[in-house]
Design a protein around this motif. Structure first.
Motif, PDB file in Angstrom:
ATOM      1  N   ALA A  86      -6.032   1.479   5.589  1.00 15.31           N
ATOM      2  CA  ALA A  86      -5.211   1.942   4.475  1.00 15.31           C
ATOM      3  C   ALA A  86      -3.975   1.067   4.320  1.00 15.31           C
ATOM      4  O   ALA A  86      -3.553   0.757   3.196  1.00 15.31           O
ATOM      5  N   ALA A  87      -3.383   0.658   5.429  1.00 17.74           N
ATOM      6  CA  ALA A  87      -2.220  -0.226   5.373  1.00 17.74           C
ATOM      7  C   ALA A  87      -2.602  -1.586   4.799  1.00 17.74           C
ATOM      8  O   ALA A  87      -1.847  -2.180   4.013  1.00 17.74           O
ATOM      9  N   ASN A  88      -3.776  -2.090   5.188  1.00 15.75           N
ATOM     10  CA  ASN A  88      -4.268  -3.348   4.618  1.00 15.75           C
ATOM     11  C   ASN A  88      -4.416  -3.227   3.107  1.00 15.75           C
ATOM     12  O   ASN A  88      -4.006  -4.106   2.338  1.00 15.75           O
ATOM     13  N   GLU A  89      -5.015  -2.129   2.672  1.00 17.28           N
ATOM     14  CA  GLU A  89      -5.223  -1.909   1.238  1.00 17.28           C
ATOM     15  C   GLU A  89      -3.885  -1.794   0.501  1.00 17.28           C
ATOM     16  O   GLU A  89      -3.721  -2.319  -0.598  1.00 17.28           O
ATOM     17  N   GLU A  90      -2.941  -1.103   1.130  1.00 15.99           N
ATOM     18  CA  GLU A  90      -1.619  -0.975   0.508  1.00 15.99           C
ATOM     19  C   GLU A  90      -0.975  -2.343   0.303  1.00 15.99           C
ATOM     20  O   GLU A  90      -0.397  -2.620  -0.757  1.00 15.99           O
ATOM     21  N   MET A  91      -1.065  -3.198   1.322  1.00 20.06           N
ATOM     22  CA  MET A  91      -0.472  -4.529   1.223  1.00 20.06           C
ATOM     23  C   MET A  91      -1.039  -5.291   0.038  1.00 20.06           C
ATOM     24  O   MET A  91      -0.308  -5.861  -0.783  1.00 20.06           O
ATOM     25  N   VAL A  92      -2.364  -5.291  -0.074  1.00 12.84           N
ATOM     26  CA  VAL A  92      -3.017  -6.051  -1.146  1.00 12.84           C
ATOM     27  C   VAL A  92      -2.664  -5.466  -2.515  1.00 12.84           C
ATOM     28  O   VAL A  92      -2.317  -6.198  -3.447  1.00 12.84           O
ATOM     29  N   LYS A  93      -2.729  -4.144  -2.646  1.00 11.02           N
ATOM     30  CA  LYS A  93      -2.449  -3.520  -3.942  1.00 11.02           C
ATOM     31  C   LYS A  93      -1.001  -3.741  -4.367  1.00 11.02           C
ATOM     32  O   LYS A  93      -0.715  -3.949  -5.548  1.00 11.02           O
ATOM     33  N   THR A  94      -0.081  -3.689  -3.409  1.00  5.53           N
ATOM     34  CA  THR A  94       1.323  -3.910  -3.747  1.00  5.53           C
ATOM     35  C   THR A  94       1.551  -5.346  -4.186  1.00  5.53           C
ATOM     36  O   THR A  94       2.285  -5.608  -5.151  1.00  5.53           O
ATOM     37  N   ALA A  95       0.927  -6.290  -3.485  1.00  7.90           N
ATOM     38  CA  ALA A  95       1.067  -7.696  -3.863  1.00  7.90           C
ATOM     39  C   ALA A  95       0.461  -7.955  -5.233  1.00  7.90           C
ATOM     40  O   ALA A  95       1.022  -8.703  -6.050  1.00  7.90           O
ATOM     41  N   GLU A  96      -0.689  -7.349  -5.512  1.00  8.03           N
ATOM     42  CA  GLU A  96      -1.322  -7.521  -6.826  1.00  8.03           C
ATOM     43  C   GLU A  96      -0.471  -6.890  -7.928  1.00  8.03           C
ATOM     44  O   GLU A  96      -0.332  -7.456  -9.018  1.00  8.03           O
ATOM     45  N   LEU A  97       0.102  -5.725  -7.646  1.00  9.31           N
ATOM     46  CA  LEU A  97       1.006  -5.109  -8.610  1.00  9.31           C
ATOM     47  C   LEU A  97       2.229  -5.990  -8.818  1.00  9.31           C
ATOM     48  O   LEU A  97       2.742  -6.115  -9.943  1.00  9.31           O
ATOM     49  N   GLY A  98       2.673  -6.637  -7.745  1.00  6.98           N
ATOM     50  CA  GLY A  98       3.802  -7.551  -7.845  1.00  6.98           C
ATOM     51  C   GLY A  98       3.522  -8.710  -8.782  1.00  6.98           C
ATOM     52  O   GLY A  98       4.424  -9.212  -9.465  1.00  6.98           O
ATOM     53  N   ASP A  99       2.264  -9.170  -8.829  1.00  6.36           N
ATOM     54  CA  ASP A  99       1.887 -10.223  -9.767  1.00  6.36           C
ATOM     55  C   ASP A  99       2.077  -9.765 -11.209  1.00  6.36           C
ATOM     56  O   ASP A  99       2.353 -10.570 -12.105  1.00  6.36           O
ATOM     57  N   LYS A 146     -13.548  -6.897   1.567  1.00 11.37           N
ATOM     58  CA  LYS A 146     -13.498  -5.704   0.720  1.00 11.37           C
ATOM     59  C   LYS A 146     -12.213  -5.633  -0.098  1.00 11.37           C
ATOM     60  O   LYS A 146     -12.128  -4.864  -1.051  1.00 11.37           O
ATOM     61  N   TYR A 147     -11.207  -6.419   0.281  1.00 11.81           N
ATOM     62  CA  TYR A 147      -9.932  -6.358  -0.425  1.00 11.81           C
ATOM     63  C   TYR A 147      -9.655  -7.597  -1.276  1.00 11.81           C
ATOM     64  O   TYR A 147      -8.961  -7.506  -2.295  1.00 11.81           O
ATOM     65  N   ILE A 148     -10.148  -8.739  -0.855  1.00 10.20           N
ATOM     66  CA  ILE A 148      -9.849  -9.996  -1.542  1.00 10.20           C
ATOM     67  C   ILE A 148     -11.139 -10.775  -1.730  1.00 10.20           C
ATOM     68  O   ILE A 148     -11.998 -10.802  -0.846  1.00 10.20           O
ATOM     69  N   ALA A 149     -11.286 -11.423  -2.879  1.00  9.78           N
ATOM     70  CA  ALA A 149     -12.479 -12.220  -3.145  1.00  9.78           C
ATOM     71  C   ALA A 149     -12.662 -13.278  -2.053  1.00  9.78           C
ATOM     72  O   ALA A 149     -11.706 -13.926  -1.624  1.00  9.78           O
ATOM     73  N   LYS A 150     -13.907 -13.437  -1.626  1.00 11.86           N
ATOM     74  CA  LYS A 150     -14.180 -14.354  -0.519  1.00 11.86           C
ATOM     75  C   LYS A 150     -13.745 -15.780  -0.812  1.00 11.86           C
ATOM     76  O   LYS A 150     -13.299 -16.506   0.073  1.00 11.86           O
ATOM     77  N   ARG A 151     -13.864 -16.169  -2.094  1.00 17.77           N
ATOM     78  CA  ARG A 151     -13.471 -17.537  -2.439  1.00 17.77           C
ATOM     79  C   ARG A 151     -11.969 -17.757  -2.237  1.00 17.77           C
ATOM     80  O   ARG A 151     -11.514 -18.894  -2.113  1.00 17.77           O
ATOM     81  N   LEU A 152     -11.212 -16.654  -2.218  1.00 18.15           N
ATOM     82  CA  LEU A 152      -9.770 -16.763  -2.040  1.00 18.15           C
ATOM     83  C   LEU A 152      -9.344 -16.689  -0.577  1.00 18.15           C
ATOM     84  O   LEU A 152      -8.203 -16.966  -0.248  1.00 18.15           O
ATOM     85  N   ILE A 153     -10.266 -16.310   0.300  1.00 18.97           N
ATOM     86  CA  ILE A 153      -9.927 -16.221   1.717  1.00 18.97           C
ATOM     87  C   ILE A 153      -9.832 -17.606   2.339  1.00 18.97           C
ATOM     88  O   ILE A 153      -9.041 -17.836   3.246  1.00 18.97           O
ATOM     89  N   GLY A 154     -10.643 -18.531   1.822  1.00 22.46           N
ATOM     90  CA  GLY A 154     -10.551 -19.897   2.315  1.00 22.46           C
ATOM     91  C   GLY A 154     -11.444 -20.172   3.511  1.00 22.46           C
ATOM     92  O   GLY A 154     -12.284 -19.355   3.892  1.00 22.46           O
ATOM     93  N   THR A 155     -11.256 -21.320   4.113  1.00 16.41           N
ATOM     94  CA  THR A 155     -12.127 -21.762   5.203  1.00 16.41           C
ATOM     95  C   THR A 155     -11.387 -22.031   6.512  1.00 16.41           C
ATOM     96  O   THR A 155     -11.998 -22.453   7.483  1.00 16.41           O
ATOM     97  N   LYS A 156     -10.073 -21.799   6.517  1.00 14.77           N
ATOM     98  CA  LYS A 156      -9.304 -22.066   7.735  1.00 14.77           C
ATOM     99  C   LYS A 156      -8.339 -20.923   8.022  1.00 14.77           C
ATOM    100  O   LYS A 156      -7.795 -20.318   7.102  1.00 14.77           O
ATOM    101  N   ALA A 157      -8.160 -20.648   9.295  1.00 11.41           N
ATOM    102  CA  ALA A 157      -7.191 -19.647   9.728  1.00 11.41           C
ATOM    103  C   ALA A 157      -5.948 -20.367  10.238  1.00 11.41           C
ATOM    104  O   ALA A 157      -6.016 -21.076  11.242  1.00 11.41           O
ATOM    105  N   ILE A 158      -4.827 -20.204   9.535  1.00  9.91           N
ATOM    106  CA  ILE A 158      -3.623 -20.951   9.915  1.00  9.91           C
ATOM    107  C   ILE A 158      -2.373 -20.081  10.054  1.00  9.91           C
ATOM    108  O   ILE A 158      -1.389 -20.515  10.651  1.00  9.91           O
ATOM    109  N   SER A 159      -2.379 -18.874   9.506  1.00  8.02           N
ATOM    110  CA  SER A 159      -1.171 -18.060   9.528  1.00  8.02           C
ATOM    111  C   SER A 159      -0.804 -17.617  10.931  1.00  8.02           C
ATOM    112  O   SER A 159      -1.653 -17.478  11.794  1.00  8.02           O
ATOM    113  N   SER A 160       0.487 -17.335  11.124  1.00  6.09           N
ATOM    114  CA  SER A 160       0.957 -16.937  12.453  1.00  6.09           C
ATOM    115  C   SER A 160       2.065 -15.899  12.335  1.00  6.09           C
ATOM    116  O   SER A 160       2.686 -15.748  11.279  1.00  6.09           O
ATOM    117  N   SER A 161       2.292 -15.191  13.425  1.00  8.78           N
ATOM    118  CA  SER A 161       3.352 -14.185  13.414  1.00  8.78           C
ATOM    119  C   SER A 161       3.782 -13.866  14.834  1.00  8.78           C
ATOM    120  O   SER A 161       3.105 -14.209  15.801  1.00  8.78           O
TER     121      SER A 161
END
Length: 291
Positions: free
Chosen positions: A166-179, A75-90
């Motif tokens: 809402a926090a997820n949406e904020e992250m995406v919108k802020t990053a897109e605004l940053g672009d 709902k926040y990012i185009a599926k083609r941009l999500i990719g096919t692998k989960a690699i991030s960590s925290s």
């Protein structure tokens, strides 16, 4: 593969562990650490990242799959941009009360540390040291949900689902605004808006619009109507969630320091000087007209 696609879809793995059923610690304590790992990391990569995060041998580990990435982030990012692998960590480590939020990143090139702090504060995360990383350069968007879930586990607390979203949406919108306007300015704007929300809680949509427009001028941004409307939609949603903006503000010390530095920068002062000059020229023109 295009660089822009690499930036935006490699990291979404962490966000999804937000929805995993997990056990909670019986007693949350300062120093407790929880780690999230992408399912598609190799054993070597997992060991490398665990060592990088200085995780103890018995650390609690959450795993994120690519399937959940698509299910919860579509709902926040185009599926083609999500990719096919989960690699991030925290990793997230609880700190003593009053410490606030600190974020450090490695190989995260789309979401800034200040963006993480802002979104996490909105979600209610507090007094924690966060580290987001990946074995290759990635965008960073996905890290948010993983960190939130890890915080719920380590702090033995539950964050409402609508607040997480809402926090997820904020992250995406802020990053897109940053672009569009620059990552530093976008993060500074979000910090300033939240300060204003805490100082002067808005009662109407017009109040929120005024805060957004005033804050953007202070940062030196001339937002388009579409950008203003996007932020207005987000903060209307946040207002309806009855978020404690004073508590959010207490967690933003690092982001506020960056905001102060930015407002005192040559770039910001140059914009304000131009703005003053613009209004001065209007006044002079009016004077000349009547003389």
């Amino acid at each position: 593969m295009k660089q822009s696609m690499i930036k935006k879809y490699c990291v979404i793995a962490l966000m999804l562990c937000l929805f995993f059923p997990i056990r909670a610690f019986a007693d949350a304590a300062v120093g407790d650490q929880v780690v999230t790992l992408g399912e598609n990391l190799t054993t070597e990569q997992k060991n490398m990242l665990l060592a990088e995060m200085k995780a103890p041998a018995d650390v609690e580990i959450l795993t994120v799959t690519n399937q959940e990435e698509h299910e919860y982030l579509g709902k926040y990012i185009a599926k083609r941009l999500i990719g096919t692998k989960a690699i991030s960590s925290s990793s997230i480590t609880l700190e003593k009360a009053g410490t606030g939020l600190t974020v450090e990143t490695k190989n995260i090139n789309w979401v800034s540390e200040e963006m993480f702090i802002n979104a996490l504060a909105t979600a209610g995360v507090k007094d924690a040291a966060i580290y987001a990383t990946a074995p290759i350069p990635v965008s960073g968007t996905a890290a948010l949900t993983g960190i939130i879930k890890a915080y719920e586990l380590s702090a033995d607390t539950a964050i409402p689902e609508d607040v997480k979203q809402a926090a997820n949406e904020e992250m995406v919108k802020t990053a897109e605004l940053g672009d569009e306007v620059g990552a530093e300015k976008a993060a500074a704007l979000m910090t300033r808006i939240k300060e204003q929300m805490a100082e002067n809680p808005p009662k109407t949509d017009d109040d929120i619009r005024t805060i957004i427009e005033t804050s953007s001028k202070e940062i030196g941004l001339n937002l388009t109507e579409d950008q203003i409307q996007s932020l207005l939609d987000l903060f209307k949603k946040l207002k309806d969630l009855n978020i404690d903006w004073n508590q959010v503000g207490d967690q933003l010390d690092k982001a506020k320091e960056k905001l102060t530095t930015f407002l005192e920068s040559e770039e910001s002062q140059g914009f304000l000087d131009k703005l003053k000059g613009f209004f001065s020229s209007i006044i002079d023109a009016i004077k000349a007209l009547f003389s």
